[in-house]
Design an enzyme around this catalytic site. Structure first.
Site, PDB file in Angstrom:
ATOM      1  N   LYS A   1      11.249  -0.479  31.416  1.00  0.00           N
ATOM      2  CA  LYS A   1      11.671   0.566  32.345  1.00  0.00           C
ATOM      3  C   LYS A   1      12.364   1.694  31.588  1.00  0.00           C
ATOM      4  O   LYS A   1      13.511   1.554  31.156  1.00  0.00           O
ATOM      5  CB  LYS A   1      12.609   0.006  33.418  1.00  0.00           C
ATOM      6  CG  LYS A   1      11.918  -0.904  34.415  1.00  0.00           C
ATOM      7  CD  LYS A   1      10.835  -0.172  35.201  1.00  0.00           C
ATOM      8  CE  LYS A   1      10.076  -1.116  36.115  1.00  0.00           C
ATOM      9  NZ  LYS A   1       8.918  -0.429  36.764  1.00  0.00           N
TER      10      LYS A   1
ATOM     11  N   ASP B   1       8.821  -6.536  31.384  1.00  0.00           N
ATOM     12  CA  ASP B   1       8.767  -5.333  32.216  1.00  0.00           C
ATOM     13  C   ASP B   1       9.603  -4.264  31.529  1.00  0.00           C
ATOM     14  O   ASP B   1      10.813  -4.426  31.346  1.00  0.00           O
ATOM     15  CB  ASP B   1       9.320  -5.625  33.616  1.00  0.00           C
ATOM     16  CG  ASP B   1       9.143  -4.455  34.568  1.00  0.00           C
ATOM     17  OD1 ASP B   1       8.455  -3.482  34.188  1.00  0.00           O
ATOM     18  OD2 ASP B   1       9.694  -4.501  35.674  1.00  0.00           O
TER      19      ASP B   1
ATOM     20  N   ASP C   1       3.855  -5.206  32.027  1.00  0.00           N
ATOM     21  CA  ASP C   1       3.760  -4.132  31.041  1.00  0.00           C
ATOM     22  C   ASP C   1       3.341  -4.663  29.677  1.00  0.00           C
ATOM     23  O   ASP C   1       2.451  -4.109  29.022  1.00  0.00           O
ATOM     24  CB  ASP C   1       5.109  -3.410  30.917  1.00  0.00           C
ATOM     25  CG  ASP C   1       5.483  -2.681  32.196  1.00  0.00           C
ATOM     26  OD1 ASP C   1       4.558  -2.272  32.929  1.00  0.00           O
ATOM     27  OD2 ASP C   1       6.686  -2.521  32.458  1.00  0.00           O
TER      28      ASP C   1
END
Length: 609
Positions: A488, A486, A473
């Site tokens: 979320k 990452d 990401d």
């Protein structure tokens, strides 16, 4: 701390459970913010629905509704409502029922009066989404009155003048000018263009809406520039400009379409520049705007200078928060502040005491953010010493009947943000939106973008959001240390499932090997050649379950250490870094802990949910 995190995650899980169209309540109306409603002629047709025996009203009753709407969807009731001398129609009858099971939005049957008014591209009517957009437009600028208690719309006096005015006449132009200049976001767009002459939709969008709050996202322009420079074809550049925008950017695009039709602004492509590596690069953004002479003249009506009468602002309770978890609470707080500031100059401490007398406890830092946000939505807030006053005459702003659903309360998320406001003295408060986004399961892209912006624009990391297929990401680095991230956005608390753990392990191995055979997109090129030490991070609203076990598993398999950090602690870390109390070397050591990074902080005691 753990108990509050669990409560917070549960609260958001409940909040973001998807509602059916039929379950939308009055509190879910978001008057004051409009997207995807552009054409003035269609707006006039929507308003003319409420004029008995007007051509639009007549053709609906005698032709369109009998042909397009089935009896089970309200055909006969709609015709009867349109025959009344004083037309008052329930909002759901105007908007329609949405998309029934077994249909898509493109082929759903017509089930609302306004749907039948608006022509579609491949059919004679529009879906419920455009119908809702045009209704919000008509209500927001004062052409339709909305009764919250009964959830019905009726024609206002200004709307009657608009419907009766001959198309293209001076009378119509004057009515439209009055309506648009009473709408604060229009005034905000015009005033920004008056100050800075030539702006893109992204430059305006970044400064429109409530500060650091879900519902008002904007894509950083430097990311758009990077995307345009990387695009290989004209089609790719066009798609990027059409498809990549935040919520506030969409509001800007919609508002500017109205102002172009009014002759207040013109659309003029703008060349924007930015540094890429060691050289300066540039690209053109077509969705850019300039104020016309006419626009500069009518803007004087918003301040009442010289011979120009100041036009009162129409502010609805609904526009004072949109997507935030506790938007009813925020709307009430902001309503109280605006009304109090209409009466004279007040200091933040006086506002705090006034709110406390109304049962609302707030820090002065929160109040100052609200004052800044009032300017960002288009109100005239004047500062005199350490006091503030709303200079506009406000119309249409009133609190709903609190007895219908109890007094709205502040969520834990707002409590977190209030705490952060008192501690974020170096980091821009616009990044408070990370707290909202971290719990919003539908906002992964915005969460990634804002995380990358915080790290690269606010702090001194290099890197970018990658966020594409088979890419991490976000990747950032400082000195010789790189971080693979990452993000979320997850409403229930993120447990780091094994699938996502395997995905991170794969990225770590790809970065070690750096072979096209493993991943031809070569995402690792984001790191400078001098970066030799790496760690990984998971960022979310909160963490739950066995996420630490999965972090340790990734570390054991890869030989690389990592950590998890929630949005609140990410912002506290950013504050420590920017204040100079934490060094970058020490920061990276935190991301090698194989656990959750947290900073000691205490929240005020009390019940919030």
């Amino acid at each position: 701390m753990e108990q509050i995190k669990t409560l917070c995650a549960s609260f958001y899980a409940m909040l973001y459970f998807k509602k059916n169209e039929e379950e939308i309540t009055v509190a879910d109306r978001t008057f004051g913010w409009v997207q995807e409603a552009y054409i003035l002629r269609n707006l006039k047709n929507v308003v003319s629905v409420f004029v008995p025996e007007s051509p639009v009203n007549r053709i609906l009753r005698t032709d369109k509704i009998p042909r397009l709407i089935a009896e089970k969807d309200g055909r006969d009731i709609f015709i009867k409502e349109l025959e009344e001398e004083n037309i008052r129609i329930p909002y759901t009858h105007l908007k329609g029922k949405g998309t029934p099971a077994g249909f898509t939005r493109s082929n759903a049957p017509c089930s609302g009066i306004i749907q039948a008014v608006l022509p579609g591209q491949r059919k004679e009517y529009q879906s419920d989404w455009p119908a809702d957009s045009f209704l919000r437009w008509a209500v927001s600028v004062g052409f339709l009155d909305y009764d919250r208690g009964e959830d019905v719309c009726s024609l206002s006096e200004l709307g009657r003048q608009y419907a009766d005015a001959k198309e293209g006449s001076e009378e119509e132009a004057n009515v439209l000018m009055t309506a648009f200049l009473s709408y604060p976001p229009v005034c905000r767009v015009l005033s920004l263009l008056a100050e800075e002459e030539h702006l893109t939709k992204f430059e305006i969008g970044a400064r429109l809406g409530f500060l650091g709050e879900a519902g008002f996202t904007s894509i950083p322009q430097y990311m758009i520039l990077e995307g345009l420079l990387e695009a290989k074809t004209k089609e790719e550049r066009t798609k990027l400009l059409q498809d990549t925008e935040g919520t506030s950017d969409k509001y800007v695009r919609t508002i500017c379409s109205w102002l172009i039709q009014m002759g207040f602004i013109s659309k003029v492509p703008k060349e924007v520049t930015g540094r890429r590596g060691n050289r300066v690069s540039s690209a053109v953004i077509p969705q850019s705007y300039k104020l016309t002479l006419k626009g500069r003249t009518v803007l004087k009506h918003t301040t009442g200078v010289s011979r120009f009468a100041r036009i009162p602002k129409r502010v609805m309770w609904d526009m004072l928060a949109t997507k935030a978890a506790d938007r009813e609470y925020l709307r009430n707080r902001r309503t109280h502040i605006i009304k109090y500031l209409e009466g004279g100059y007040r200091s933040p401490l006086q506002i705090q005491e006034y709110l406390n007398s109304r049962g609302i406890k707030e820090e002065t830092e929160t109040i100052l953010d609200d004052l800044q946000s009032f300017v960002r939505i288009g109100l005239q807030v004047k500062k005199n010493g350490d006091t503030y006053r709303v200079m506009d005459e406000i119309k249409g702003l009133k609190l709903p009947d609190e007895g219908r659903s109890g007094i709205p309360v502040k969520s834990e998320v707002s409590v977190y943000k209030d705490y952060l406001r008192t501690h974020m003295t170096h980091v821009d408060h616009k990044y408070l939106i990370l707290v909202d986004l971290g719990f919003d399961g539908s906002s992964d892209r915005d969460y990634e973008i804002k995380t990358a912006e915080l790290l690269t624009s606010e702090l001194m990391f290099k890197g970018a959001r990658l966020g594409d297929t088979r890419k991490p990401d976000v990747c950032v680095y400082y000195g010789d240390h790189g971080l693979i991230i990452d993000n979320k956005a997850y409403g229930k608390g993120y447990s780091l499932p094994i699938k996502q753990a395997d995905e991170m392990y794969r990225y770590i191995e790809e970065n070690k090997e750096r072979k096209d055979l493993l991943n031809p997109n070569r995402w690792w090129k984001i790191f400078d050649e001098s970066v030799t030490r790496f760690s990984f991070a998971f960022i979310s609203g909160s963490f739950t379950g066995g996420f630490k076990d999965r972090i340790n598993l990734i570390s054991a398999r890869s030989g690389i250490h990592g950590a998890a950090i929630n949005s609140v602690n990410l912002l506290l870390l950013a504050e420590e870094l920017k204040a100079g109390r934490l060094g970058y070397e020490e920061c990276f050591r935190l991301f090698e802990s194989n656990g959750e990074i947290s900073f000691p902080f205490s929240l005020p005691s009390g019940d919030f949910c």
